[in-house]
Design a protein around this motif. Structure first.
Motif, short mmCIF file in Angstrom:
data_model
loop_
_atom_site.label_atom_id
_atom_site.label_comp_id
_atom_site.label_asym_id
_atom_site.label_seq_id
_atom_site.Cartn_x
_atom_site.Cartn_y
_atom_site.Cartn_z
N GLN A 225 0.83 -1.21 0.00
CA GLN A 225 0.00 0.00 0.00
C GLN A 225 0.86 1.25 0.00
OE1 GLN A 225 -2.45 -0.14 3.48
NE2 GLN A 225 -3.66 -1.87 2.74
N PHE A 226 0.38 2.26 -0.71
CA PHE A 226 0.91 3.60 -0.55
C PHE A 226 0.03 4.33 0.46
CE2 PHE A 226 2.68 3.32 -5.03
CZ PHE A 226 4.00 3.45 -4.66
N SER A 227 0.60 5.30 1.16
CA SER A 227 -0.19 6.06 2.13
C SER A 227 -1.12 7.06 1.45
CB SER A 227 0.74 6.79 3.11
OG SER A 227 1.62 7.64 2.39
N LEU A 228 -0.88 7.34 0.17
CA LEU A 228 -1.74 8.27 -0.57
C LEU A 228 -2.26 7.58 -1.82
CD1 LEU A 228 0.60 11.42 -0.54
CD2 LEU A 228 -1.41 11.05 0.91
N GLN A 229 -3.54 7.80 -2.12
CA GLN A 229 -4.13 7.23 -3.34
C GLN A 229 -4.16 8.27 -4.46
OE1 GLN A 229 -5.50 6.13 -0.17
NE2 GLN A 229 -4.08 4.50 -0.76
N HIS A 230 -3.95 9.53 -4.10
CA HIS A 230 -3.97 10.56 -5.12
C HIS A 230 -3.03 11.70 -4.75
CE1 HIS A 230 -5.48 12.74 -8.56
NE2 HIS A 230 -5.51 13.81 -7.81
N ILE A 231 -2.37 12.24 -5.76
CA ILE A 231 -1.50 13.40 -5.58
C ILE A 231 -1.91 14.45 -6.61
CG2 ILE A 231 0.87 14.29 -5.80
CD1 ILE A 231 1.87 11.48 -4.94
N THR A 232 -2.10 15.68 -6.15
CA THR A 232 -2.37 16.80 -7.05
C THR A 232 -1.14 17.71 -7.04
OG1 THR A 232 -4.72 16.72 -6.53
CG2 THR A 232 -3.91 18.73 -7.57
N VAL A 233 -0.59 17.95 -8.21
CA VAL A 233 0.59 18.81 -8.33
C VAL A 233 0.12 20.23 -8.65
CG1 VAL A 233 2.69 19.25 -9.66
CG2 VAL A 233 2.00 16.89 -9.13
N PRO A 234 0.44 21.20 -7.79
CA PRO A 234 0.01 22.58 -8.06
C PRO A 234 0.66 23.12 -9.34
CG PRO A 234 0.69 22.32 -5.77
CD PRO A 234 1.12 21.08 -6.50
N ALA A 235 -0.13 23.82 -10.14
CA ALA A 235 0.37 24.29 -11.44
C ALA A 235 1.48 25.33 -11.28
CB ALA A 235 -0.78 24.87 -12.26
#
Ligand code: ZN
Length: 155
Positions: A40-50
């Motif tokens: 498992q990863f601790s995060l399922q989603h990452i949003t990169v700020p533009a």
């Protein structure tokens, strides 16, 4: 016995100090993600700020297994490419850490880690397109099916 306890206390103190330092230096253009037991990863989603020029991902393998037993890495590709990339990575084999070599579909990656190890990868945000779906995964055999998440560039 006493020596073992002392060294374990020392380790915990060091870990706590490291975490404090991470929190202090963390900003919008970097993120910490844990590779955990149970694929498992601790995060399922990452949003990169533009507004970020570069983005850094710090992977922390919080398990105890060696990288040969149950390694974790963080590999970024597009969602449309991932299934083929995973298959090609298995062909590339253990020496390549199950990641296709010199392959433009690999947008960023860390080394394969064993338990307790940490790695950082920094990549230019210009590599990402708004509206594209990206997937990060662990290339260790049999991990990719479950050990993955999505990444997007914020609009
Ligand atoms: Zn893994």
């Amino acid at each position: 016995m006493i020596k073992r306890i002392a060294s374990s206390v020392f380790f915990m103190t060091t870990a706590a100090m490291t975490m404090h330092a991470q929190a202090a230096t963390n900003d919008a253009c970097s993120i910490d993600i844990e590779g955990r037991p149970g694929k498992q990863f601790s995060l399922q989603h990452i949003t990169v700020p533009a507004q970020c020029t570069e983005f850094s991902v710090r992977l922390i393998h919080v398990g105890k297994n060696s990288k040969e037993e149950a390694g974790h890495n963080w590999v970024l590709t597009t969602t449309k490419d991932i299934e083929q990339v995973v298959m090609d990575g298995m062909q590339a084999g253990a020496l390549a850490e199950f990641v296709p070599v010199n392959d433009s579909r690999i947008l960023a990656r860390t080394a394969m880690l064993g338990g307790g190890e940490t790695a950082v990868v920094t990549f230019p945000v210009s590599r990402l397109k708004a509206g594209e779906s990206y997937t990060y995964y662990c290339s260790f055999p049999s991990h990719a099916a479950k050990m993955r998440g999505t990444l997007t560039l914020a609009q």
